[in-house]
Design a protein around this motif. Structure first.
Motif, PDB file in Angstrom:
ATOM      1  N   MET A  45      16.813  68.920  65.352  1.00  0.00           N
ATOM      2  CA  MET A  45      16.734  68.675  63.914  1.00  0.00           C
ATOM      3  C   MET A  45      16.064  67.328  63.621  1.00  0.00           C
ATOM      4  SD  MET A  45      20.455  70.180  62.789  1.00  0.00           S
ATOM      5  CE  MET A  45      20.204  70.054  61.013  1.00  0.00           C
ATOM      6  N   LYS A  46      16.410  66.305  64.390  1.00  0.00           N
ATOM      7  CA  LYS A  46      15.811  64.980  64.198  1.00  0.00           C
ATOM      8  C   LYS A  46      14.321  65.003  64.496  1.00  0.00           C
ATOM      9  CE  LYS A  46      20.000  62.320  65.050  1.00  0.00           C
ATOM     10  NZ  LYS A  46      20.688  61.375  65.951  1.00  0.00           N
ATOM     11  N   GLU A  47      13.911  65.741  65.536  1.00  0.00           N
ATOM     12  CA  GLU A  47      12.495  65.859  65.877  1.00  0.00           C
ATOM     13  C   GLU A  47      11.703  66.555  64.764  1.00  0.00           C
ATOM     14  OE1 GLU A  47      12.363  67.823  69.647  1.00  0.00           O
ATOM     15  OE2 GLU A  47      13.119  66.064  70.724  1.00  0.00           O
ATOM     16  N   CYS A  48      12.386  67.395  63.996  1.00  0.00           N
ATOM     17  CA  CYS A  48      11.751  68.080  62.867  1.00  0.00           C
ATOM     18  C   CYS A  48      11.801  67.235  61.597  1.00  0.00           C
ATOM     19  CB  CYS A  48      12.432  69.426  62.624  1.00  0.00           C
ATOM     20  SG  CYS A  48      12.121  70.613  63.935  1.00  0.00           S
ATOM     21  N   GLY A  49      12.335  66.027  61.694  1.00  0.00           N
ATOM     22  CA  GLY A  49      12.328  65.107  60.560  1.00  0.00           C
ATOM     23  C   GLY A  49      13.630  64.955  59.804  1.00  0.00           C
ATOM     24  N   ALA A  50      14.702  65.568  60.272  1.00  0.00           N
ATOM     25  CA  ALA A  50      15.989  65.444  59.580  1.00  0.00           C
ATOM     26  C   ALA A  50      16.566  64.045  59.828  1.00  0.00           C
ATOM     27  CB  ALA A  50      16.966  66.510  60.069  1.00  0.00           C
ATOM     28  N   PRO A  51      16.846  63.296  58.753  1.00  0.00           N
ATOM     29  CA  PRO A  51      17.375  61.933  58.900  1.00  0.00           C
ATOM     30  C   PRO A  51      18.891  61.928  59.092  1.00  0.00           C
ATOM     31  CG  PRO A  51      17.020  62.404  56.593  1.00  0.00           C
ATOM     32  CD  PRO A  51      16.570  63.631  57.369  1.00  0.00           C
ATOM     33  N   ILE A  52      19.351  62.424  60.221  1.00  0.00           N
ATOM     34  CA  ILE A  52      20.774  62.594  60.482  1.00  0.00           C
ATOM     35  C   ILE A  52      21.385  61.281  60.966  1.00  0.00           C
ATOM     36  CG2 ILE A  52      22.498  63.810  61.859  1.00  0.00           C
ATOM     37  CD1 ILE A  52      20.432  66.118  62.063  1.00  0.00           C
ATOM     38  N   LYS A  53      22.509  60.920  60.353  1.00  0.00           N
ATOM     39  CA  LYS A  53      23.278  59.736  60.738  1.00  0.00           C
ATOM     40  C   LYS A  53      24.742  60.150  60.853  1.00  0.00           C
ATOM     41  CE  LYS A  53      19.834  56.860  60.215  1.00  0.00           C
ATOM     42  NZ  LYS A  53      19.179  56.251  61.314  1.00  0.00           N
ATOM     43  N   PHE A  54      25.548  59.291  61.502  1.00  0.00           N
ATOM     44  CA  PHE A  54      26.979  59.554  61.618  1.00  0.00           C
ATOM     45  C   PHE A  54      27.735  58.427  60.942  1.00  0.00           C
ATOM     46  CE2 PHE A  54      31.141  59.390  63.685  1.00  0.00           C
ATOM     47  CZ  PHE A  54      31.552  60.698  63.525  1.00  0.00           C
ATOM     48  N   CYS A  55      28.660  58.765  60.060  1.00  0.00           N
ATOM     49  CA  CYS A  55      29.507  57.787  59.376  1.00  0.00           C
ATOM     50  C   CYS A  55      30.841  57.715  60.110  1.00  0.00           C
ATOM     51  CB  CYS A  55      29.724  58.201  57.919  1.00  0.00           C
ATOM     52  SG  CYS A  55      30.799  57.069  57.013  1.00  0.00           S
ATOM     53  N   SER A  56      31.108  56.565  60.713  1.00  0.00           N
ATOM     54  CA  SER A  56      32.339  56.440  61.497  1.00  0.00           C
ATOM     55  C   SER A  56      33.582  56.374  60.615  1.00  0.00           C
ATOM     56  CB  SER A  56      32.278  55.223  62.413  1.00  0.00           C
ATOM     57  OG  SER A  56      32.032  54.058  61.656  1.00  0.00           O
ATOM     58  N   SER A  57      33.460  55.880  59.392  1.00  0.00           N
ATOM     59  CA  SER A  57      34.631  55.820  58.517  1.00  0.00           C
ATOM     60  C   SER A  57      35.008  57.195  57.969  1.00  0.00           C
ATOM     61  CB  SER A  57      34.410  54.831  57.374  1.00  0.00           C
ATOM     62  OG  SER A  57      33.352  55.242  56.555  1.00  0.00           O
ATOM     63  N   ARG A  58      34.009  58.027  57.672  1.00  0.00           N
ATOM     64  CA  ARG A  58      34.276  59.389  57.197  1.00  0.00           C
ATOM     65  C   ARG A  58      34.386  60.390  58.334  1.00  0.00           C
ATOM     66  NH1 ARG A  58      30.617  60.263  51.799  1.00  0.00           N
ATOM     67  NH2 ARG A  58      31.605  58.624  50.587  1.00  0.00           N
ATOM     68  N   GLN A  59      33.993  59.962  59.523  1.00  0.00           N
ATOM     69  CA  GLN A  59      34.020  60.844  60.692  1.00  0.00           C
ATOM     70  C   GLN A  59      33.227  62.126  60.439  1.00  0.00           C
ATOM     71  OE1 GLN A  59      35.818  60.188  63.926  1.00  0.00           O
ATOM     72  NE2 GLN A  59      35.151  58.298  62.967  1.00  0.00           N
ATOM     73  N   SER A  60      31.978  61.943  59.964  1.00  0.00           N
ATOM     74  CA  SER A  60      31.132  63.093  59.671  1.00  0.00           C
ATOM     75  C   SER A  60      29.670  62.689  59.721  1.00  0.00           C
ATOM     76  CB  SER A  60      31.459  63.637  58.275  1.00  0.00           C
ATOM     77  OG  SER A  60      30.737  64.818  58.017  1.00  0.00           O
ATOM     78  N   TYR A  61      28.825  63.655  60.047  1.00  0.00           N
ATOM     79  CA  TYR A  61      27.390  63.436  59.979  1.00  0.00           C
ATOM     80  C   TYR A  61      26.951  63.564  58.531  1.00  0.00           C
ATOM     81  CZ  TYR A  61      27.005  63.770  65.042  1.00  0.00           C
ATOM     82  OH  TYR A  61      27.125  63.535  66.388  1.00  0.00           O
ATOM     83  N   TYR A  62      25.831  62.938  58.198  1.00  0.00           N
ATOM     84  CA  TYR A  62      25.265  63.029  56.866  1.00  0.00           C
ATOM     85  C   TYR A  62      23.763  62.820  56.959  1.00  0.00           C
ATOM     86  CZ  TYR A  62      24.955  57.894  56.933  1.00  0.00           C
ATOM     87  OH  TYR A  62      24.639  56.613  57.257  1.00  0.00           O
ATOM     88  N   TYR A  63      23.068  63.173  55.857  1.00  0.00           N
ATOM     89  CA  TYR A  63      21.627  62.922  55.789  1.00  0.00           C
ATOM     90  C   TYR A  63      21.420  61.584  55.101  1.00  0.00           C
ATOM     91  CZ  TYR A  63      20.637  67.725  57.169  1.00  0.00           C
ATOM     92  OH  TYR A  63      20.548  68.922  57.850  1.00  0.00           O
ATOM     93  N   ASN A  64      20.614  60.735  55.705  1.00  0.00           N
ATOM     94  CA  ASN A  64      20.347  59.413  55.168  1.00  0.00           C
ATOM     95  C   ASN A  64      19.299  59.488  54.080  1.00  0.00           C
ATOM     96  OD1 ASN A  64      20.393  56.663  54.869  1.00  0.00           O
ATOM     97  ND2 ASN A  64      19.072  56.278  56.611  1.00  0.00           N
TER      98      ASN A  64
END
Length: 64
Positions: A45-64
């Protein structure tokens, strides 16, 4: 790309959009795959351009 791979990528995308992925191990378990396999999908997904990040406080991935 197989239909199964595409379905998993779509499910990961949906869960990221609603910030409902949980931790990497929780997400992998939810998808029925290993954590290592999950990272491979996230990298695709990242190689296709998805700006994926992980939020340690919410314990979830999100799009930046």
């Amino acid at each position: 790309m197989t239909k199964n791979t595409l379905n998993r990528l779509q499910r990961i995308d949906y869960l990221i959009q609603i910030r409902g992925t949980g931790t990497p191990i929780q997400l992998a378990n939810r998808l029925g795959i290993t954590e290592r396999c999950l990272y491979k999908y996230l990298n695709i997904m990242k190689e296709c351009g998805a700006p994926i990040k992980f939020c340690s406080s919410r314990q979830s991935y999100y799009y930046n």
